[in-house]
Design a protein around this motif. Structure first.
Motif, short mmCIF file in Angstrom:
data_model
loop_
_atom_site.label_atom_id
_atom_site.label_comp_id
_atom_site.label_asym_id
_atom_site.label_seq_id
_atom_site.Cartn_x
_atom_site.Cartn_y
_atom_site.Cartn_z
N ALA A 103 0.83 -1.21 0.00
CA ALA A 103 0.00 0.00 0.00
C ALA A 103 0.87 1.26 0.00
CB ALA A 103 -0.94 -0.01 1.20
N MET A 104 2.02 1.20 0.68
CA MET A 104 2.97 2.32 0.65
C MET A 104 3.47 2.57 -0.77
SD MET A 104 5.25 1.74 4.10
CE MET A 104 6.47 2.94 3.57
N LYS A 105 3.69 1.48 -1.53
CA LYS A 105 4.15 1.62 -2.91
C LYS A 105 3.06 2.24 -3.80
CE LYS A 105 7.47 -2.19 -2.66
NZ LYS A 105 7.87 -3.51 -3.17
N VAL A 106 1.82 1.87 -3.53
CA VAL A 106 0.70 2.48 -4.28
C VAL A 106 0.64 3.97 -3.98
CG1 VAL A 106 -1.80 2.54 -4.52
CG2 VAL A 106 -0.63 0.34 -4.42
N LYS A 107 0.78 4.34 -2.71
CA LYS A 107 0.78 5.76 -2.35
C LYS A 107 1.95 6.49 -3.00
CE LYS A 107 1.06 9.02 1.48
NZ LYS A 107 2.22 9.73 0.93
N ALA A 108 3.13 5.85 -3.02
CA ALA A 108 4.30 6.46 -3.67
C ALA A 108 4.04 6.69 -5.15
CB ALA A 108 5.53 5.59 -3.46
N LEU A 109 3.31 5.78 -5.78
CA LEU A 109 2.95 5.93 -7.19
C LEU A 109 2.04 7.14 -7.38
CD1 LEU A 109 2.57 5.05 -10.15
CD2 LEU A 109 0.89 3.37 -9.36
N VAL A 110 1.05 7.28 -6.51
CA VAL A 110 0.15 8.44 -6.57
C VAL A 110 0.93 9.73 -6.34
CG1 VAL A 110 -1.85 9.57 -5.52
CG2 VAL A 110 -1.86 7.09 -5.88
N ASP A 111 1.83 9.72 -5.36
CA ASP A 111 2.65 10.90 -5.09
C ASP A 111 3.47 11.30 -6.31
OD1 ASP A 111 1.77 11.18 -2.47
OD2 ASP A 111 3.38 9.96 -1.63
N PHE A 112 4.00 10.30 -7.02
CA PHE A 112 4.79 10.56 -8.23
C PHE A 112 3.92 11.22 -9.29
CE2 PHE A 112 6.64 9.62 -12.32
CZ PHE A 112 8.01 9.76 -12.13
N ILE A 113 2.71 10.72 -9.46
CA ILE A 113 1.79 11.30 -10.46
C ILE A 113 1.47 12.75 -10.12
CG2 ILE A 113 -0.58 11.17 -11.35
CD1 ILE A 113 -0.33 8.08 -10.98
N LEU A 114 1.20 13.02 -8.85
CA LEU A 114 0.81 14.36 -8.44
C LEU A 114 1.98 15.35 -8.47
CD1 LEU A 114 -1.55 13.56 -5.42
CD2 LEU A 114 -2.18 14.08 -7.79
N ALA A 115 3.20 14.84 -8.42
CA ALA A 115 4.37 15.71 -8.35
C ALA A 115 4.68 16.39 -9.68
CB ALA A 115 5.59 14.93 -7.88
N GLU A 116 4.20 15.82 -10.80
CA GLU A 116 4.48 16.38 -12.12
C GLU A 116 3.17 16.77 -12.80
OE1 GLU A 116 6.68 15.19 -16.32
OE2 GLU A 116 7.27 14.18 -14.47
N GLU A 117 3.10 18.00 -13.25
CA GLU A 117 1.85 18.51 -13.80
C GLU A 117 1.35 17.69 -14.99
OE1 GLU A 117 -0.13 22.71 -15.40
OE2 GLU A 117 2.03 22.55 -15.05
N PHE A 118 2.26 17.23 -15.84
CA PHE A 118 1.84 16.46 -17.02
C PHE A 118 1.07 15.21 -16.61
CE2 PHE A 118 2.54 13.13 -20.21
CZ PHE A 118 2.08 13.77 -21.35
N TRP A 119 1.62 14.46 -15.63
CA TRP A 119 0.95 13.23 -15.20
C TRP A 119 -0.29 13.55 -14.37
CZ3 TRP A 119 2.57 10.18 -18.50
CH2 TRP A 119 3.92 10.01 -18.81
N ARG A 120 -0.21 14.61 -13.62
CA ARG A 120 -1.37 15.03 -12.81
C ARG A 120 -2.57 15.33 -13.68
NH1 ARG A 120 1.27 18.60 -10.07
NH2 ARG A 120 0.54 20.48 -11.09
N MET A 121 -2.33 15.94 -14.83
CA MET A 121 -3.41 16.27 -15.76
C MET A 121 -3.82 15.07 -16.61
SD MET A 121 -4.03 19.38 -15.02
CE MET A 121 -5.11 19.84 -16.37
N GLN A 122 -2.93 14.10 -16.75
CA GLN A 122 -3.16 12.99 -17.66
C GLN A 122 -3.83 11.78 -17.00
OE1 GLN A 122 -2.93 13.21 -20.75
NE2 GLN A 122 -2.80 11.17 -21.62
N VAL A 123 -3.33 11.37 -15.84
CA VAL A 123 -3.80 10.13 -15.22
C VAL A 123 -5.07 10.41 -14.40
CG1 VAL A 123 -3.26 8.22 -13.67
CG2 VAL A 123 -1.47 9.19 -15.15
N ALA A 124 -6.17 9.75 -14.78
CA ALA A 124 -7.45 9.96 -14.10
C ALA A 124 -7.80 8.83 -13.15
CB ALA A 124 -8.56 10.12 -15.13
N GLN A 125 -7.40 7.61 -13.48
CA GLN A 125 -7.87 6.45 -12.70
C GLN A 125 -6.82 5.36 -12.66
OE1 GLN A 125 -11.57 4.84 -14.13
NE2 GLN A 125 -11.47 3.01 -12.86
#
Length: 255
Positions: A168-190
């Protein structure tokens, strides 16, 4: 010269005595004669979340009998108790309460920041907070964060904090990575995660299913995905492929 030093020394002593007198005069004991004339509420909203408002905070400050502390003697109001009441709200990360010299009780509340929304196959909903804690959903506001679905969500919903579980920590780290970069934040929805922890991603643009595999080698997989978006998609077109597989080392499989 000695006379001047003596004068400065005397002035320093006088200033110290005055300062001490002021501190004593504003001690909690001396607030006994003052009453709570008003309550000033400040809610830190740095992340543009609106899960709690001034009305919610004032309701939390009420006593168990529903009585307001307005009009109560300042010295009889327990600031720690008021802070505890406010921090009992799921979306309050921290609260600070203090008195000012106008007879106001000043309340500062910091909201928790959700980073992902959980939607389980059984219809349960929750948020993951930035510290890994599980937060309830709110009728008042919906955060614009990635949605996590799939069988694995049932396991996440049973945790009080996802930091207590290795994967679960790895899943959270994945979400944190997505949110840290605007391109992925705007791209990944689900993110759809099966019972084994394998992840399929669904994006805002395009109909491709991104087969991510496990929540490991995150940075390397996103580098491959960026190659797909920057080099392959412009030449092949957005609707050419239905699946993009990143699960295999040093490969991008497009079908």
């Amino acid at each position: 010269m000695k006379k001047r030093e003596t004068i400065f020394r005397v002035l320093g002593i006088v200033a110290g005595v005055v300062t001490l007198a002021l501190l004593v005069s504003f001690s909690p004991k001396n607030f006994m004669g003052y009453r709570v004339e008003d309550i000033d509420v400040e809610i830190e909203n740095a992340f543009e979340n609106f899960f709690i408002d001034e009305e919610d905070v004032l309701e939390l400050i009420m006593s168990n009998e529903g009585d307001s502390i307005l009009g109560d003697a300042m010295g009889r109001v327990s600031l720690k108790e008021v802070e505890s009441r406010i921090e009992s709200h799921s979306f309050v990360k921290n609260a600070e309460v203090y008195r000012d010299l106008k007879g106001h009780l000043v309340v500062k509340a910091i909201q928790s920041k959700p980073i992902a929304r959980l939607v389980s196959p059984r219809g349960q909903n929750a948020y993951i907070g930035e510290s890994g804690e599980l937060l309830p959903v709110s009728l008042k506001y919906t955060a614009r964060v990635p949605v996590i679905t799939g069988r694995y969500v049932d396991a996440l919903m049973e945790m009080s904090n996802v930091q207590d579980d290795e994967y679960a920590m790895k899943v959270k780290a994945l979400v944190d990575f997505i949110l840290a970069e605007e391109f992925w934040r705007m791209q990944v929805a689900q993110l759809d995660i099966d019972s084994e922890g394998n992840i399929n991603m669904y994006t805002q643009i395009g109909d491709q299913t991104i087969e991510f595999g496990k929540a490991t080698d995150v940075e390397k997989k996103f580098k491959k995905l960026k190659i797909f978006y920057k080099q392959i998609m412009p030449t092949k077109g957005w609707n050419t492929y239905d699946r993009v597989n990143l699960a295999y080392k040093d490969q991008i499989i497009c079908e």
